[in-house]
Design an enzyme around this catalytic site. Structure first.
Site, PDB file in Angstrom:
ATOM      1  N   ASN A  75      32.801  38.846  26.593  1.00  0.00           N
ATOM      2  CA  ASN A  75      34.191  39.241  26.411  1.00  0.00           C
ATOM      3  C   ASN A  75      35.101  38.223  27.068  1.00  0.00           C
ATOM      4  O   ASN A  75      34.715  37.521  28.003  1.00  0.00           O
ATOM      5  CB  ASN A  75      34.460  40.651  26.959  1.00  0.00           C
ATOM      6  CG  ASN A  75      34.886  40.647  28.415  1.00  0.00           C
ATOM      7  OD1 ASN A  75      36.048  40.387  28.740  1.00  0.00           O
ATOM      8  ND2 ASN A  75      33.933  40.903  29.300  1.00  0.00           N
ATOM      9  N   LEU A 132      42.166  40.364  31.466  1.00  0.00           N
ATOM     10  CA  LEU A 132      42.994  41.270  32.274  1.00  0.00           C
ATOM     11  C   LEU A 132      44.302  41.683  31.609  1.00  0.00           C
ATOM     12  O   LEU A 132      45.349  41.718  32.257  1.00  0.00           O
ATOM     13  CB  LEU A 132      43.292  40.627  33.646  1.00  0.00           C
ATOM     14  CG  LEU A 132      42.069  40.395  34.537  1.00  0.00           C
ATOM     15  CD1 LEU A 132      42.483  39.615  35.776  1.00  0.00           C
ATOM     16  CD2 LEU A 132      41.424  41.717  34.944  1.00  0.00           C
ATOM     17  N   ASN A 135      39.025  42.645  42.893  1.00  0.00           N
ATOM     18  CA  ASN A 135      38.285  41.861  41.908  1.00  0.00           C
ATOM     19  C   ASN A 135      38.481  40.374  42.168  1.00  0.00           C
ATOM     20  O   ASN A 135      39.504  39.804  41.791  1.00  0.00           O
ATOM     21  CB  ASN A 135      38.753  42.254  40.498  1.00  0.00           C
ATOM     22  CG  ASN A 135      37.959  41.560  39.412  1.00  0.00           C
ATOM     23  OD1 ASN A 135      36.963  40.890  39.685  1.00  0.00           O
ATOM     24  ND2 ASN A 135      38.400  41.720  38.171  1.00  0.00           N
ATOM     25  N   CYS A 180      36.738  37.856  38.217  1.00  0.00           N
ATOM     26  CA  CYS A 180      37.002  37.849  36.777  1.00  0.00           C
ATOM     27  C   CYS A 180      36.865  36.421  36.241  1.00  0.00           C
ATOM     28  O   CYS A 180      37.598  35.525  36.667  1.00  0.00           O
ATOM     29  CB  CYS A 180      38.396  38.361  36.451  1.00  0.00           C
ATOM     30  SG  CYS A 180      38.696  38.332  34.671  1.00  0.00           S
ATOM     31  N   LYS A 211      34.541  43.259  44.699  1.00  0.00           N
ATOM     32  CA  LYS A 211      33.660  43.040  43.545  1.00  0.00           C
ATOM     33  C   LYS A 211      33.257  41.579  43.454  1.00  0.00           C
ATOM     34  O   LYS A 211      34.097  40.691  43.330  1.00  0.00           O
ATOM     35  CB  LYS A 211      34.348  43.480  42.255  1.00  0.00           C
ATOM     36  CG  LYS A 211      33.409  43.408  41.059  1.00  0.00           C
ATOM     37  CD  LYS A 211      33.922  44.227  39.901  1.00  0.00           C
ATOM     38  CE  LYS A 211      32.983  44.158  38.721  1.00  0.00           C
ATOM     39  NZ  LYS A 211      33.513  44.931  37.596  1.00  0.00           N
ATOM     40  N   GLY A 233      25.500  46.199  36.106  1.00  0.00           N
ATOM     41  CA  GLY A 233      25.095  45.080  35.259  1.00  0.00           C
ATOM     42  C   GLY A 233      23.996  45.536  34.317  1.00  0.00           C
ATOM     43  O   GLY A 233      22.838  45.600  34.701  1.00  0.00           O
TER      44      GLY A 233
HETATM   45  C1  FMN Z   1      35.422  44.227  27.856  1.00  0.00           C
HETATM   46  C2  FMN Z   1      35.198  44.123  29.351  1.00  0.00           C
HETATM   47  C3  FMN Z   1      36.294  44.130  30.209  1.00  0.00           C
HETATM   48  C4  FMN Z   1      36.113  44.039  31.589  1.00  0.00           C
HETATM   49  N1  FMN Z   1      37.207  44.085  32.421  1.00  0.00           N
HETATM   50  C5  FMN Z   1      37.025  44.051  33.774  1.00  0.00           C
HETATM   51  C6  FMN Z   1      38.123  44.171  34.672  1.00  0.00           C
HETATM   52  O1  FMN Z   1      39.276  44.339  34.285  1.00  0.00           O
HETATM   53  N2  FMN Z   1      37.870  44.102  36.020  1.00  0.00           N
HETATM   54  C7  FMN Z   1      36.597  43.948  36.509  1.00  0.00           C
HETATM   55  O2  FMN Z   1      36.409  43.916  37.717  1.00  0.00           O
HETATM   56  N3  FMN Z   1      35.540  43.862  35.677  1.00  0.00           N
HETATM   57  C8  FMN Z   1      35.718  43.905  34.332  1.00  0.00           C
HETATM   58  N4  FMN Z   1      34.622  43.822  33.485  1.00  0.00           N
HETATM   59  C9  FMN Z   1      33.272  43.673  34.066  1.00  0.00           C
HETATM   60  C10 FMN Z   1      32.562  45.004  34.170  1.00  0.00           C
HETATM   61  O3  FMN Z   1      33.258  45.911  35.009  1.00  0.00           O
HETATM   62  C11 FMN Z   1      31.138  44.838  34.695  1.00  0.00           C
HETATM   63  O4  FMN Z   1      31.193  44.219  35.970  1.00  0.00           O
HETATM   64  C12 FMN Z   1      30.259  43.973  33.807  1.00  0.00           C
HETATM   65  O5  FMN Z   1      30.538  44.214  32.461  1.00  0.00           O
HETATM   66  C13 FMN Z   1      28.758  44.182  34.070  1.00  0.00           C
HETATM   67  O6  FMN Z   1      28.357  45.526  33.861  1.00  0.00           O
HETATM   68  P1  FMN Z   1      27.796  46.102  32.466  1.00  0.00           P
HETATM   69  O7  FMN Z   1      26.693  45.210  32.027  1.00  0.00           O
HETATM   70  O8  FMN Z   1      27.363  47.511  32.769  1.00  0.00           O
HETATM   71  O9  FMN Z   1      28.941  46.066  31.520  1.00  0.00           O
HETATM   72  C14 FMN Z   1      34.797  43.924  32.110  1.00  0.00           C
HETATM   73  C15 FMN Z   1      33.703  43.920  31.237  1.00  0.00           C
HETATM   74  C16 FMN Z   1      33.881  44.025  29.871  1.00  0.00           C
HETATM   75  C17 FMN Z   1      32.675  44.020  28.964  1.00  0.00           C
END
Ligand code: FMN
Ligand code: FAD
Ligand code: FES
Lengths: 257, 303
Positions: B69, B73, B127, B130, B165, B243
């Site tokens: 992705n 933000l 965070n 990012c 994070k 993750g």
């Molecule tokens: C579409 C999308 C948007 C995300 N936006 C944020 C965000 O705004 N802030 C943040 O700390 N992590 C963001 N993440 C990261 C997720 O919170 C997470 O750390 C990461 O996707 C790994 O976990 P997962 O494999 O369960 O998705 C985003 C992930 C995705 C896929």
């Protein structure tokens, strides 16, 4: 609005032509209310190469039989796997998603234009609105006769059905906007379009020129389909909007086309 | 009855399952499906001081067992959050945790000071990881001095539970974890997404508007799990693991590796009910293995 994740049973999967399949799915429960232009996000079964669900417009809804159907055009791996589902298998659907078309008032004249898989929502619209051939026209465009859907003659009772093909093998030769009905758009109160982007843009341009209200249904790439990922955005005069919750239907005046 | 509740400093969770930031909107989109009070916490979409339009479309690409992705933000800014969104969600009977972002330390502080005032926001997630923004974001999370600096400044202005994070895009994540622990972080959550990319070989173009993006989903789980295990062994503060968690077994692996709680992100896109299924699955696991408290599982890896 309530959204549902539910397993449906495939009760039929018919090839409409070489690349389009009409899949009818039955719920174990009474259906949620579905408006034309809304879609469902379908989990692709038994394909390890496909991770996310795939969005499809809801085509026919039958509350009595608790069925909804989708028209699937084979594009890549997900739609290919879906086109091969067998009767009796179960599919996980999230539905109803998105905001549908603005329904026409009973006395309004409408033109609905569909290309490719965009045929599904426009036919759903004329049927849902209980339109009739006196008040509604539908133009369906395709590359060639072999890509036009059969078995939609029954929609003749809701709208005048018109066809265009790029190669002239069926209906008017050319693009949907080459159809003579585009010569006098001012007689319509509303125009709707769903299909490939260049087609929708061409329809939007004509509608704008004629000063007729026009809505189009976008097919942006989606990850979730229900508003949490912000992957599907479309730039609009109101900022970046989420196509899966604030669309997929947009008034062309809001788009930056 | 088994006890599923855990505490992360002052943050009391009724169960260890939270939804990850950016994958659960502001909770309202999940409330379209079910009662969100069943969740341990909702990590709200990342917030910045002012409106951000995010990156251009296309912002996502499916990959083997996951996705990239490049949202960048997108949000309407902290003031909009406080006046428009917070009033609608503040009565959810679960923990609301704001994911705080900025391109400078001053910006991080600005958001933090404002959300510090919100009664129903019980913790914040800083965070510094990012990968999808040009300034700030991950830049703070990939070196010890900058991670220390931003954590120290935020600790000065934030009284509630501070979660930092962490980015996995570093040589040694335990160094960063130890650095933020030393500056007063109450917990660390990891991992954010891995920097990756995808190309359409036919058109010879990148699939994301930003060329690179963040990889998430089951594809990253083994690496995330390893990092959570390493960090759990390196710090004393509670670790939140995430993750690629898709089901209860995945979540339990993170707990066994030392996480006190978990977050579910990309799995929600496949099925928004997965976090609830994970809560049930953990409870079921505890009963099956004759544990009566979730704490018996945390760090319970048998080596
Ligand atoms: C579409 C999308 C948007 C995300 N936006 C944020 C965000 O705004 N802030 C943040 O700390 N992590 C963001 N993440 C990261 C997720 O919170 C997470 O750390 C990461 O996707 C790994 O976990 P997962 O494999 O369960 O998705 C985003 C992930 C995705 C896929
Ligand atoms: C709201 C909405 C409604 C839709 N309604 C229908 C419908 O009724 N019938 C139908 O057949 N299709 C519909 N689509 C498009 C459909 O979702 C895609 O064709 C499908 O996801 C492709 O998946 P795939 O795995 O087969 O293709 P992939 O293997 O993922 O991709 C194959 C090729 O198709 C392109 N592609 C993938 N998804 C899209 C998309 N959303 N738009 C344009 N190009 C795409 C890719 O860029 C790639 O070049 C709709 C999409 C949306 C967002
Ligand atoms: S597809 Fe996730 S927000 Fe629209």
């Amino acid at each position: 609005m309530r959204k549902i994740v539910e397993n449906f049973t495939v009760i039929s999967n018919e090839a409409c032509n070489l690349t389009n399949f009409h899949i009818t799915l039955q719920s174990d429960h009474p259906l949620a209310e579905v408006f034309p232009g809304q879609f469902t996000n379908i989990e692709i079964p038994d394909n390890k190469d496909v991770f996310l669900r795939r969005p499809f417009s809801i085509f026919e809804v039958n509350n009595e039989n608790r069925t909804i159907s989708v028209l699937v055009k084979v594009l890549g791996r997900g739609s290919l796997t879906l086109s091969e589902v067998r009767t009796g298998s179960r599919l996980s659907l999230i539905y109803p998603l998105g905001k549908g078309f603005t329904l026409p008032a009973p006395d309004e004249r409408i033109l609905a234009v569909g290309g490719g898989s965009g045929v599904a929502p426009v036919l759903h619209l004329v049927r849902y609105a209980e339109a009739n051939p006196g008040s509604a026209d539908v133009i369906l465009g395709a590359k060639s006769e072999t890509e036009h859907l059969n078995a939609i003659d029954s929609y003749g009772k809701y709208a005048g059905l018109h066809y265009t093909t790029d190669d002239g093998t069926m209906g008017v030769k050319g693009l949907v906007t080459d159809h003579p009905l585009f010569g006098d758009l001012a007689r319509y109160d509303r125009i709707y379009a769903c299909g490939p982007l260049p087609m929708m843009k061409a329809v939007a341009r004509e509608a704008f020129r004629a000063g007729v209200s026009c809505e189009v249904s976008l097919e942006n790439l989606m990850a979730c389909g229900f508003g949490v990922c912000l992957c599907c955005i479309e730039p609009t005069v109101k900022g970046n909007l989420c196509v899966c919750t604030e669309g997929p239907v947009f008034n062309i005046n809001d788009l930056k086309w | 009855m088994v006890n599923l509740s855990v505490k992360i400093k002052d943050l009391a969770l009724k169960n260890p399952v939270m939804t990850a930031s950016g994958c659960s909107g502001f909770g309202e989109e999940l409330a379209d499906f079910y009662d969100v009070s069943q969740l341990g916490a909702i990590l709200l979409k990342g917030i910045t001081p002012r409106n951000r339009d995010g990156n251009l479309y296309p912002r996502m690409a499916e990959t083997a067992s996951g996705m990239l992705n490049a949202v960048g933000l997108q949000n309407k800014g902290v003031d909009y959050f406080i006046s428009e969104i917070y009033p609608r969600i503040k009565n959810y009977d679960t923990n609301l945790i704001v994911n705080v972002n900025g391109s400078t330390v001053e910006e991080y502080i600005e958001v933090t000071e404002k959300i510090n005032e919100l009664d129903r926001v019980t913790a914040m997630e800083l965070n510094i990881s990012c990968p999808n923004v040009k300034e700030g974001g991950m830049a703070f999370g990939v070196s010890c001095p900058s991670a220390e600096y931003v954590t120290r400044e935020i600790r000065k202005v934030y009284d509630k539970t501070l979660i930092v994070k962490l980015s996995p895009n570093v040589t040694d994540v335990t160094e960063i974890a130890k650095a933020v622990e030393a500056q007063g972080a109450d917990s660390v959550s990891l991992v954010n997404t891995f920097l990756g990319m995808a190309i359409d070989s036919e058109t010879r173009k990148p699939l994301l508007s930003t060329i690179t993006g963040g990889l998430s989903g089951p594809a990253i789980k083994p690496i995330a799990l390893r990092m959570v295990w390493q960090v759990s062994n390196a710090v004393k503060i509670p670790v939140i693991g995430l993750g690629g968690i898709m089901n209860a077994a995945d979540a339990i692996e993170f707990l066994l590796a030392g996480a006190s709680a978990v977050q579910v992100g990309t799995a929600i896109f496949k099925d928004p009910r997965i976090p609830l299924q994970i809560i049930d699955g953990i409870e079921n696991y505890l009963q099956r293995h004759h544990f009566n408290d979730i704490s018996q599982l945390i760090g319970g890896l048998q080596v």
